[in-house]
Design a protein around this motif. Structure first.
Motif, PDB file in Angstrom:
ATOM      1  N   VAL A 167      -4.517   0.680  -4.910  1.00 53.57           N
ATOM      2  CA  VAL A 167      -4.880   1.001  -3.643  1.00 53.57           C
ATOM      3  C   VAL A 167      -6.472   0.457  -3.673  1.00 53.57           C
ATOM      4  O   VAL A 167      -7.855   1.071  -3.147  1.00 53.57           O
ATOM      5  CB  VAL A 167      -4.905   2.097  -3.549  1.00 53.57           C
ATOM      6  CG1 VAL A 167      -4.978   2.052  -1.612  1.00 53.57           C
ATOM      7  CG2 VAL A 167      -3.412   2.389  -2.969  1.00 53.57           C
ATOM      8  N   ASN A 168      -6.301  -1.365  -3.254  1.00 54.13           N
ATOM      9  CA  ASN A 168      -7.792  -1.187  -3.623  1.00 54.13           C
ATOM     10  C   ASN A 168      -7.277  -3.199  -2.127  1.00 54.13           C
ATOM     11  O   ASN A 168      -5.985  -2.966  -1.506  1.00 54.13           O
ATOM     12  CB  ASN A 168      -8.725  -2.058  -4.171  1.00 54.13           C
ATOM     13  CG  ASN A 168      -7.164  -2.891  -5.301  1.00 54.13           C
ATOM     14  OD1 ASN A 168      -6.987  -3.475  -4.835  1.00 54.13           O
ATOM     15  ND2 ASN A 168      -7.364  -2.263  -6.286  1.00 54.13           N
ATOM     16  N   PHE A 169      -8.555  -4.140  -2.309  1.00 55.86           N
ATOM     17  CA  PHE A 169      -8.109  -5.456  -1.161  1.00 55.86           C
ATOM     18  C   PHE A 169      -7.840  -6.309  -1.877  1.00 55.86           C
ATOM     19  O   PHE A 169      -6.858  -7.465  -1.636  1.00 55.86           O
ATOM     20  CB  PHE A 169      -9.907  -5.708  -0.840  1.00 55.86           C
ATOM     21  CG  PHE A 169     -10.724  -5.060   0.643  1.00 55.86           C
ATOM     22  CD1 PHE A 169      -9.726  -4.891   1.542  1.00 55.86           C
ATOM     23  CD2 PHE A 169     -11.408  -3.995  -0.133  1.00 55.86           C
ATOM     24  CE1 PHE A 169     -10.701  -4.291   2.840  1.00 55.86           C
ATOM     25  CE2 PHE A 169     -11.821  -3.301   1.209  1.00 55.86           C
ATOM     26  CZ  PHE A 169     -11.700  -3.316   2.670  1.00 55.86           C
ATOM     27  N   GLY A 170      -7.085  -5.789  -3.562  1.00 58.10           N
ATOM     28  CA  GLY A 170      -5.860  -6.933  -3.723  1.00 58.10           C
ATOM     29  C   GLY A 170      -4.903  -6.477  -3.561  1.00 58.10           C
ATOM     30  O   GLY A 170      -4.341  -7.895  -3.913  1.00 58.10           O
ATOM     31  N   LEU A 177       0.932  -1.179   0.195  1.00 62.00           N
ATOM     32  CA  LEU A 177      -0.192  -0.289   0.077  1.00 62.00           C
ATOM     33  C   LEU A 177       0.799   1.467   0.377  1.00 62.00           C
ATOM     34  O   LEU A 177       0.735   2.187  -0.838  1.00 62.00           O
ATOM     35  CB  LEU A 177      -1.196   0.225   1.189  1.00 62.00           C
ATOM     36  CG  LEU A 177      -1.731   1.102   1.397  1.00 62.00           C
ATOM     37  CD1 LEU A 177      -2.891   1.282   0.285  1.00 62.00           C
ATOM     38  CD2 LEU A 177      -2.273   1.693   2.756  1.00 62.00           C
ATOM     39  N   ALA A 233      -5.036   3.796  -8.276  1.00 58.33           N
ATOM     40  CA  ALA A 233      -5.692   3.131  -8.731  1.00 58.33           C
ATOM     41  C   ALA A 233      -5.696   0.973  -8.210  1.00 58.33           C
ATOM     42  O   ALA A 233      -6.721   0.506  -8.325  1.00 58.33           O
ATOM     43  CB  ALA A 233      -6.209   2.530 -10.488  1.00 58.33           C
ATOM     44  N   ASN A 282       2.554   1.774  -3.406  1.00 57.63           N
ATOM     45  CA  ASN A 282       1.495   1.989  -3.966  1.00 57.63           C
ATOM     46  C   ASN A 282       1.061   3.858  -4.343  1.00 57.63           C
ATOM     47  O   ASN A 282       1.202   4.091  -5.356  1.00 57.63           O
ATOM     48  CB  ASN A 282       0.216   1.363  -4.579  1.00 57.63           C
ATOM     49  CG  ASN A 282       0.344  -0.128  -5.076  1.00 57.63           C
ATOM     50  OD1 ASN A 282       1.083  -0.329  -6.411  1.00 57.63           O
ATOM     51  ND2 ASN A 282      -0.145  -1.647  -4.336  1.00 57.63           N
TER      52      ASN A 282
END
Length: 109
Positions: A102-105, A90, A100, A93
């Motif tokens: 920055v997510n639960f992926g 995180l 883009a 990024n």
């Protein structure tokens, strides 16, 4: 635990380590280098010595050296778990301005 030595070590180690990795991957960025240096020099320089101090306390009264080593290794492995790695990704990024990603992926990575 935020000592001058830990701060300087964190600034240098994380800046160099991440910069080498980003150079190999062809993703070097000055912003990332400076940002990881600051994260290493302040957040990680505070957090990681505290964790290792706690780990040392968990085994300090055990007589068997092999078991001590196994316990310390296991606890360190549990600390550097996928959630810790996701947080580190995180930060990378965010420093690369790759919002883009920055997510639960990150947890899946």
């Amino acid at each position: 635990m935020l000592t001058k030595r830990n701060i300087i070590s964190g600034l240098i180690i994380y800046a160099i380590g991440d910069s080498l990795g980003s150079l190999i991957a062809g993703e070097f960025s000055w912003l990332r280098m400076v940002g990881m240096s600051l994260i290493g020099g302040f957040l990680y320089a505070f957090e990681i010595p505290l964790v290792y101090k706690w780990i040392d306390k968990q085994v300090e009264n055990r007589p068997d050296g092999f078991k001590k080593g196994m316990i310390k290794t296991t606890l360190a492995s549990l600390y550097f778990n996928p959630i810790w790695v996701a947080r580190h990704l995180l930060f990378i990024n965010l420093l690369m301005l790759n919002f883009a990603a920055v997510n639960f992926g990150l947890l899946e990575a």
